[in-house]
Structure formats: structure tokens, C-alpha cells
Design a protein around this motif. Structure first.
Motif, mmCIF file in Angstrom:
data_model
loop_
_atom_site.group_PDB
_atom_site.id
_atom_site.type_symbol
_atom_site.label_atom_id
_atom_site.label_comp_id
_atom_site.label_asym_id
_atom_site.label_seq_id
_atom_site.Cartn_x
_atom_site.Cartn_y
_atom_site.Cartn_z
ATOM 1 N N LYS A 170 2.275 1.680 -3.430
ATOM 2 C CA LYS A 170 1.233 2.093 -4.371
ATOM 3 C C LYS A 170 0.918 3.580 -4.230
ATOM 4 C CE LYS A 170 -1.996 0.603 -7.338
ATOM 5 N NZ LYS A 170 -1.717 -0.169 -8.566
ATOM 6 N N LEU A 216 -6.566 0.349 -3.031
ATOM 7 C CA LEU A 216 -5.399 0.156 -3.889
ATOM 8 C C LEU A 216 -5.639 0.674 -5.309
ATOM 9 C CD1 LEU A 216 -4.263 -3.409 -2.723
ATOM 10 C CD2 LEU A 216 -3.176 -1.219 -2.195
ATOM 11 N N ALA A 242 0.829 -1.210 0.000
ATOM 12 C CA ALA A 242 0.000 0.000 0.000
ATOM 13 C C ALA A 242 0.865 1.263 0.000
ATOM 14 C CB ALA A 242 -0.922 -0.011 1.216
#
Length: 298
Positions: A179, A214, A176
Motif C-alpha cells: 500500500k 492504510l 502495508a
């Protein structure tokens, strides 16, 4: 008569100044385990030397709180034991009045010791790598001893990101953070406090929430930065009812009870010190109040 009094006072002062940090450890009466380990590591003569030294001295109770297997490992591995003990010693003499918040003190083993001072309310708490100083400023001719209530360890090394990457229980968090493009930020100088949800914490989210985050970098960044505080907050520096402003902008609330310490509705399970801050391991993902209904019920 005045001469006799002066001689006695001089003798008392001279006696106090003749003590080494090892003598001070012995006189404290709470450092028998540390003294024994210093002897096993062959460090007694070094600590009786010219110095000066600043010694962060774990009490007997601090060593008793360690897992027995860990203590056995230290006792049987002199190289490791020496590294750990030298991490508790800094060159130079630093009294408590010389210690500043977020000061990084070089240790004899190499890694730096992070000092934090929490004085938002009484009493002021001084910590070294998160270990509270319980009895400061025990002076000797070759330095000073500060008694601490926890044993400090020089590992793991690295930033809060390095630590997370090196722990498989944080693989979802690492994905995460990557990302959201926050790796470089959280690898910076800091210091930061990261409330780090484990994989199990992410698994507790309602179906589809993690996948949705996400796919939405803005929302993901909003959630992740809600887990980050500017500054290093070890558990010893947290107080019940504290409202701490996150990098995201909204506050998190600290709650303390006999069951432990919580941030919002997440329990803090452990803390790990890094070179640029501290990770507080939590069992629940923190959701900003402004996003709670949208994420959790839609």
C-alpha cells in the motif's frame, strides 16, 4: 647444533602446512558433530583436496542447539545435508583480515554467505549469515577454518520482501508495504534490516489505527520506514543501548536483558537472512515518537 634446530623448525612448519582443513577440524576438538556429518555426506575427500577452502565450522554446541528433529532430518537426507554443509564452505582462502562488512562470499552450494563486521565498540564481532565467528584463522595447507557458534542454512532464498511474502504470519505487513509503495525499494540491493511485526503485532494496535494508516499513505510510509535500517544488523551485532538511525530518520533503541533483545518496546523473536539483508521478527509495531500520541490516543 644450529643445523639441528633449523631441521626441527622446518619439520614443525612443514607439519603444520601438511594439515588439511579436515585435520584442523579434528585438532580443534569442538567439531566432532560437523566431522561426522561431513563423513555422512561423503565430503571428506573433497575437503582434503587441493582447495583452497574457507570453512565456516559450526561448533558441537551450535549443532546441539538445533531442534532434534531437524538434526534427524539432516542425517537422513544426504542431499539436504550436503547442501547445508556446502553452504559453510567457500572456494578460496579468506582470513579474517580479508573479510569486509557486507561482503557476499559465494558458497560451494551456490547461495552467497553475507559477512558482517561490527566494530563500533570492543570487541569487534565478525558474523557469517549472522553466526558469530568465535575462533578465526585456523590455517591449513588447503585453506582456513573459522569456528562459528551457529549453523547456517541456505534457505529461504530471496529478498526480505520475498521472505515476508512467503510467510503467512507477515500478511498484514506485506499488505502495508504494498500500500505504501515500498516493495520495489525493499527488493533493491540494500542491505536492509527490517524489524518485521507479525500479524499478531499489528492486531495489538488500538482499534482503528491500522485502518487509519492504510488510508493515509504518508503516515503509513512514515511508520513502515521507521522499521527499516540501512545495513544488515544481525542480533550478534546489536549491543545494549545502541541507538540506530532508521530510514524514516529517527532512532530506535536496542535494549538487552536476560529476557532477550528488544528494539524500543518490541521483543525480537527471531531473525531470517535474505539476499539483500535480514528480517528481525518483532512482536510489537514500532511507532515513531512524533506520531505516537496522535496514532495511539486519537
Amino acid at each position: 647444533m644450529k643445523f639441528v634446530v633449523a631441521v626441527v623448525c622446518f619439520a614443525l612448519v612443514a607439519g603444520a602446512h601438511a594439515k588439511t582443513v579436515v585435520d584442523v577440524l579434528q585438532e580443534l576438538g569442538t567439531e566432532t558433530t560437523l566431522i561426522a556429518l561431513v563423513g555422512k555426506a561423503g565430503l571428506v575427500s573433497a575437503l582434503e583436496g587441493k582447495g583452497p577452502f574457507t570453512v565456516f565450522a559450526p561448533s558441537d554446541a551450535a549443532f546441539a542447539a538445533l531442534p532434534k528433529e531437524l538434526v534427524k532430518t539432516l542425517e537422513s537426507n544426504v542431499t539436504l545435508l550436503t547442501q547445508v554443509l556446502e553452504f559453510h564452505v567457500a572456494p578460496g582462502e579468506a582470513l579474517s583480515t580479508d573479510l569486509k562488512n557486507n561482503l557476499l562470499v559465494p558458497s560451494l552450494s551456490g547461495p552467497k554467505i553475507r559477512i558482517n563486521i561490527y566494530d563500533a565498540s570492543e570487541p569487534t564481532v565478525i558474523t557469517a549469515e549472522g553466526a558469530p565467528v568465535t575462533k578465526p584463522d585456523n590455517t591449513a595447507r588447503n585453506g582456513v577454518v573459522h569456528v562459528i557458534s551457529q549453523v547456517m542454512f541456505p534457505l529461504p532464498m530471496g529478498t526480505v520482501v520475498d521472505i515476508a511474502v512467503g510467510n503467512k504470519d507477515f500478511s498484514t505487513l506485506v499488505t502495508a508495504v504494498s500500500k505504501a509503495g515500498l516493495v520495489a525499494t525493499l527488493s533493491g540491493e540494500g542491505p536492509f534490516t527490517v524489524f518485521a511485526p507479525t500479524n499478531e503485532a499489528f492486531a495489538k494496535l488500538p482499534a482503528g489505527v491500522l485502518d487509519g494508516l492504510l488510508k493515509n499513505v504518508t503516515a503509513l510510509t512514515n511508520v513502515l520506514t521507521y522499521h527499516v535500517l540501512p545495513g544488515a544488523y544481525y542480533q550478534a551485532g546489536l549491543r545494549n543501548g545502541d541507538m540506530l538511525k532508521t530510514v524514516q530518520g529517527m532512532d530506535v533503541t536496542i535494549k538487552m536483558s536476560s529476557d532477550g533483545t528488544m528494539v524500543n518496546d518490541a521483543t525480537i523473536a527471531a531473525q531470517v537472512s535474505g539476499t539483500n539483508g535480514v528480517i528481525q521478527v518483532i512482536d510489537t509495531v514500532l511507532i515513531p515518537p512524533s506520531m505516537h500520541y496522535e496514532l495511539m490516543y486519537n
